[in-house]
Design a protein around this motif. Structure first.
Motif, PDB file in Angstrom:
ATOM      1  N   THR A 115     -60.344 -70.531  -6.181  1.00  0.00           N
ATOM      2  CA  THR A 115     -60.265 -71.452  -7.427  1.00  0.00           C
ATOM      3  C   THR A 115     -61.816 -71.429  -7.634  1.00  0.00           C
ATOM      4  O   THR A 115     -61.770 -73.002  -8.370  1.00  0.00           O
ATOM      5  CB  THR A 115     -59.235 -72.837  -7.373  1.00  0.00           C
ATOM      6  OG1 THR A 115     -60.113 -73.886  -5.954  1.00  0.00           O
ATOM      7  CG2 THR A 115     -57.953 -72.254  -7.171  1.00  0.00           C
ATOM      8  N   TYR A 116     -62.281 -71.505  -6.745  1.00  0.00           N
ATOM      9  CA  TYR A 116     -64.204 -71.661  -6.755  1.00  0.00           C
ATOM     10  C   TYR A 116     -64.296 -70.838  -7.694  1.00  0.00           C
ATOM     11  O   TYR A 116     -64.543 -69.948  -8.581  1.00  0.00           O
ATOM     12  CB  TYR A 116     -64.398 -71.519  -5.621  1.00  0.00           C
ATOM     13  CG  TYR A 116     -64.181 -72.421  -4.823  1.00  0.00           C
ATOM     14  CD1 TYR A 116     -63.509 -73.187  -4.785  1.00  0.00           C
ATOM     15  CD2 TYR A 116     -65.524 -72.917  -4.173  1.00  0.00           C
ATOM     16  CE1 TYR A 116     -63.483 -74.283  -4.068  1.00  0.00           C
ATOM     17  CE2 TYR A 116     -65.857 -73.969  -3.419  1.00  0.00           C
ATOM     18  CZ  TYR A 116     -64.809 -75.155  -3.770  1.00  0.00           C
ATOM     19  OH  TYR A 116     -64.579 -76.084  -2.380  1.00  0.00           O
ATOM     20  N   VAL A 117     -66.162 -71.119  -8.148  1.00  0.00           N
ATOM     21  CA  VAL A 117     -66.817 -70.010  -9.518  1.00  0.00           C
ATOM     22  C   VAL A 117     -68.239 -69.529  -8.530  1.00  0.00           C
ATOM     23  O   VAL A 117     -67.846 -71.174  -7.428  1.00  0.00           O
ATOM     24  CB  VAL A 117     -67.153 -71.002 -10.429  1.00  0.00           C
ATOM     25  CG1 VAL A 117     -65.926 -71.282 -11.132  1.00  0.00           C
ATOM     26  CG2 VAL A 117     -67.871 -72.520  -9.853  1.00  0.00           C
ATOM     27  N   ARG A 134     -66.526 -66.984 -12.750  1.00  0.00           N
ATOM     28  CA  ARG A 134     -65.144 -67.636 -11.995  1.00  0.00           C
ATOM     29  C   ARG A 134     -64.301 -66.306 -11.004  1.00  0.00           C
ATOM     30  O   ARG A 134     -64.282 -65.482 -11.224  1.00  0.00           O
ATOM     31  CB  ARG A 134     -64.070 -68.462 -13.185  1.00  0.00           C
ATOM     32  CG  ARG A 134     -64.550 -69.259 -14.027  1.00  0.00           C
ATOM     33  CD  ARG A 134     -63.970 -69.436 -14.999  1.00  0.00           C
ATOM     34  NE  ARG A 134     -63.132 -70.035 -14.011  1.00  0.00           N
ATOM     35  CZ  ARG A 134     -61.692 -71.069 -15.333  1.00  0.00           C
ATOM     36  NH1 ARG A 134     -61.751 -70.762 -16.313  1.00  0.00           N
ATOM     37  NH2 ARG A 134     -60.736 -71.108 -14.720  1.00  0.00           N
ATOM     38  N   TRP A 135     -64.238 -66.700  -9.688  1.00  0.00           N
ATOM     39  CA  TRP A 135     -63.746 -65.879  -8.654  1.00  0.00           C
ATOM     40  C   TRP A 135     -62.412 -65.280  -9.107  1.00  0.00           C
ATOM     41  O   TRP A 135     -61.969 -64.349  -9.123  1.00  0.00           O
ATOM     42  CB  TRP A 135     -63.412 -66.825  -7.463  1.00  0.00           C
ATOM     43  CG  TRP A 135     -63.816 -65.816  -6.330  1.00  0.00           C
ATOM     44  CD1 TRP A 135     -62.624 -65.035  -6.161  1.00  0.00           C
ATOM     45  CD2 TRP A 135     -64.517 -65.243  -5.416  1.00  0.00           C
ATOM     46  NE1 TRP A 135     -62.529 -63.813  -5.507  1.00  0.00           N
ATOM     47  CE2 TRP A 135     -64.085 -64.423  -4.294  1.00  0.00           C
ATOM     48  CE3 TRP A 135     -66.045 -65.707  -5.505  1.00  0.00           C
ATOM     49  CZ2 TRP A 135     -64.710 -64.147  -3.876  1.00  0.00           C
ATOM     50  CZ3 TRP A 135     -66.602 -64.479  -4.263  1.00  0.00           C
ATOM     51  CH2 TRP A 135     -66.319 -64.150  -3.860  1.00  0.00           C
ATOM     52  N   SER A 136     -61.802 -66.623  -9.536  1.00  0.00           N
ATOM     53  CA  SER A 136     -60.771 -65.489 -10.034  1.00  0.00           C
ATOM     54  C   SER A 136     -60.379 -64.561 -11.511  1.00  0.00           C
ATOM     55  O   SER A 136     -59.066 -64.061 -11.107  1.00  0.00           O
ATOM     56  CB  SER A 136     -59.779 -66.673 -10.666  1.00  0.00           C
ATOM     57  OG  SER A 136     -60.113 -67.998 -11.687  1.00  0.00           O
ATOM     58  N   THR A 137     -60.572 -64.580 -12.765  1.00  0.00           N
ATOM     59  CA  THR A 137     -60.755 -64.540 -13.724  1.00  0.00           C
ATOM     60  C   THR A 137     -61.983 -63.284 -14.089  1.00  0.00           C
ATOM     61  O   THR A 137     -62.221 -61.511 -14.094  1.00  0.00           O
ATOM     62  CB  THR A 137     -61.272 -64.810 -14.983  1.00  0.00           C
ATOM     63  OG1 THR A 137     -62.141 -65.431 -14.986  1.00  0.00           O
ATOM     64  CG2 THR A 137     -59.984 -65.810 -14.826  1.00  0.00           C
ATOM     65  N   VAL A 185     -65.038 -74.730 -12.438  1.00  0.00           N
ATOM     66  CA  VAL A 185     -65.632 -74.676 -13.991  1.00  0.00           C
ATOM     67  C   VAL A 185     -67.177 -74.213 -13.329  1.00  0.00           C
ATOM     68  O   VAL A 185     -68.049 -74.769 -12.379  1.00  0.00           O
ATOM     69  CB  VAL A 185     -65.808 -75.532 -14.434  1.00  0.00           C
ATOM     70  CG1 VAL A 185     -66.760 -75.569 -15.492  1.00  0.00           C
ATOM     71  CG2 VAL A 185     -64.505 -76.100 -14.749  1.00  0.00           C
ATOM     72  N   VAL A 186     -67.153 -73.850 -14.228  1.00  0.00           N
ATOM     73  CA  VAL A 186     -69.296 -72.925 -14.337  1.00  0.00           C
ATOM     74  C   VAL A 186     -69.384 -73.897 -14.209  1.00  0.00           C
ATOM     75  O   VAL A 186     -69.636 -74.734 -15.266  1.00  0.00           O
ATOM     76  CB  VAL A 186     -69.469 -71.898 -14.749  1.00  0.00           C
ATOM     77  CG1 VAL A 186     -71.202 -71.297 -14.635  1.00  0.00           C
ATOM     78  CG2 VAL A 186     -68.929 -70.528 -13.850  1.00  0.00           C
TER      79      VAL A 186
END
Length: 123
Positions: free
Chosen positions: A31-33, A52-55, A102-103
């Motif tokens: 859930t981090y950036v 964004r780590w997830s995407t 969020v970045v």
């Protein structure tokens, strides 16, 4: 506790390439950036790129668009910054940073930082 360790800096000539790495540990980063920042002597720390780590969705600062690429390897918990066509004005200490969700382009929004890795580009 989040730990970030950068590596890959060095001395190169203008036009060369370098790849920086940021090894992350201490928590799940799903859930981090992750952000890359840089600070040149006498200047403020500035945003370079974020992901964004997830995407894997990237964001870039205008001075590096088309030359730098940010990516991540989930299996290795590592974020990379591929830097091509380096210019003398890219000379700086490069830092990896982490924050939730969020970045942001503002350094103050990031709570976790690495120690930095120095990049010097000669003309």
């Amino acid at each position: 506790q989040v730990q970030l360790v950068e590596s890959g800096g060095g001395l190169v000539q203008a036009g060369d390439s370098l790849r920086l790495s940021c090894a992350a540990s201490g928590r799940s980063f799903s859930t981090y950036v992750m952000g890359w920042f840089r600070q040149a002597p006498g200047k403020e720390r500035e945003f370079v790129a974020g992901i964004r780590w997830s995407t894997g969705y990237p964001t870039y600062a205008d001075p590096v668009k088309g030359r730098f690429t940010i990516s991540r390897d989930n299996a290795k918990n590592t974020v990379y910054l591929q830097m091509n066509s380096l210019k003398p004005e890219d000379t700086a200490v490069y830092y990896c940073a982490a924050r939730p969700i969020v970045v942001s382009t503002r350094p103050a929004d990031y709570g976790s930082w690495g120690q930095g890795t120095k990049v010097t580009v000669s003309s």
